[in-house]
Design a protein around this motif. Structure first.
Motif, PDB file in Angstrom:
ATOM      1  N   ALA A 128     -10.841   8.716   4.961  1.00  0.00           N
ATOM      2  CA  ALA A 128     -10.554   9.281   3.637  1.00  0.00           C
ATOM      3  C   ALA A 128      -9.052   9.274   3.396  1.00  0.00           C
ATOM      4  O   ALA A 128      -8.259   9.464   4.320  1.00  0.00           O
TER       5      ALA A 128
ATOM      6  N   GLU B 272     -11.255  16.361   0.167  1.00  0.00           N
ATOM      7  CA  GLU B 272     -12.337  16.231  -0.815  1.00  0.00           C
ATOM      8  C   GLU B 272     -11.829  16.652  -2.187  1.00  0.00           C
ATOM      9  O   GLU B 272     -11.295  17.755  -2.355  1.00  0.00           O
TER      10      GLU B 272
ATOM     11  N   ILE C  36     -16.659  11.555   1.987  1.00  0.00           N
ATOM     12  CA  ILE C  36     -15.234  11.922   2.039  1.00  0.00           C
ATOM     13  C   ILE C  36     -15.005  13.012   3.088  1.00  0.00           C
ATOM     14  O   ILE C  36     -14.049  12.957   3.864  1.00  0.00           O
TER      15      ILE C  36
ATOM     16  N   LEU D 135     -16.280   4.546  -3.544  1.00  0.00           N
ATOM     17  CA  LEU D 135     -15.130   5.329  -3.086  1.00  0.00           C
ATOM     18  C   LEU D 135     -13.906   4.449  -2.859  1.00  0.00           C
ATOM     19  O   LEU D 135     -12.782   4.844  -3.161  1.00  0.00           O
TER      20      LEU D 135
ATOM     21  N   PHE E   9     -10.475   6.584  -2.838  1.00  0.00           N
ATOM     22  CA  PHE E   9     -10.730   7.766  -2.024  1.00  0.00           C
ATOM     23  C   PHE E   9     -10.831   7.463  -0.535  1.00  0.00           C
ATOM     24  O   PHE E   9     -10.714   8.367   0.283  1.00  0.00           O
TER      25      PHE E   9
END
Length: 148
Positions: free
Chosen positions: A66, A70, A85, A115, A120
């Motif tokens: 990640a 989050e 995440i 993502l 992310f």
């Protein structure tokens, strides 16, 4: 000419018409229920029917991490995206993510693609096979096996 079909309620029949079974109530399979949340969501719903990520291959040994904590209230991210995440705060392979979320690999790949597109997560793809043709590598493996 065809003979007339018998009517199911024909009064001249010797035997009564077969009984129509009552409809059964739906069976609630405990495997489809999470603790107090109701029936599970099908993988194709999580991915909006997509079976391929928009970009990237995401091999089972691709490492994912990640890019931050989050996000709060991220638009367009489902609970599965957020779970990925959270899991990827430390580096995990696609296979590990799949196992921990108990989702099909194809579904996880599509979610990872989402993502990755939004920034992310970042990826580390496995090394290409070019290094696998080095004879020194094979000799080192054989020597290691002999040492056992």
């Amino acid at each position: 000419m065809m003979p007339p079909e018998e009517h199911p309620l024909d009064p001249w029949r010797d035997e009564p018409p077969p009984a129509v079974p009552a409809p059964r109530p739906p069976v609630q399979d405990p495997r489809l229920l999470a603790e107090g949340t109701g029936p599970m969501v099908r993988p194709y719903v999580m991915t909006s029917g997509r079976i391929e990520p928009t970009r990237g291959r995401f091999d089972l040994i691709t490492l994912v991490v990640a890019e931050g904590p989050e996000p709060e209230g991220a638009i367009g991210l489902g609970p599965e995206h957020l779970a990925i995440i959270r899991l990827c705060q430390s580096v995990l392979s696609v296979a590990e993510i799949t196992g921990r979320l108990d989702l099909p690999v194809a579904t996880v790949r599509v979610l990872l693609g989402d993502l990755f597109d939004k920034g992310f997560v970042s990826l580390q793809e496995p090394e290409p096979e070019a290094d696998m043709h080095d004879i020194r590598l094979y000799k080192a493996v054989i020597d290691g096996l002999r040492a056992l």
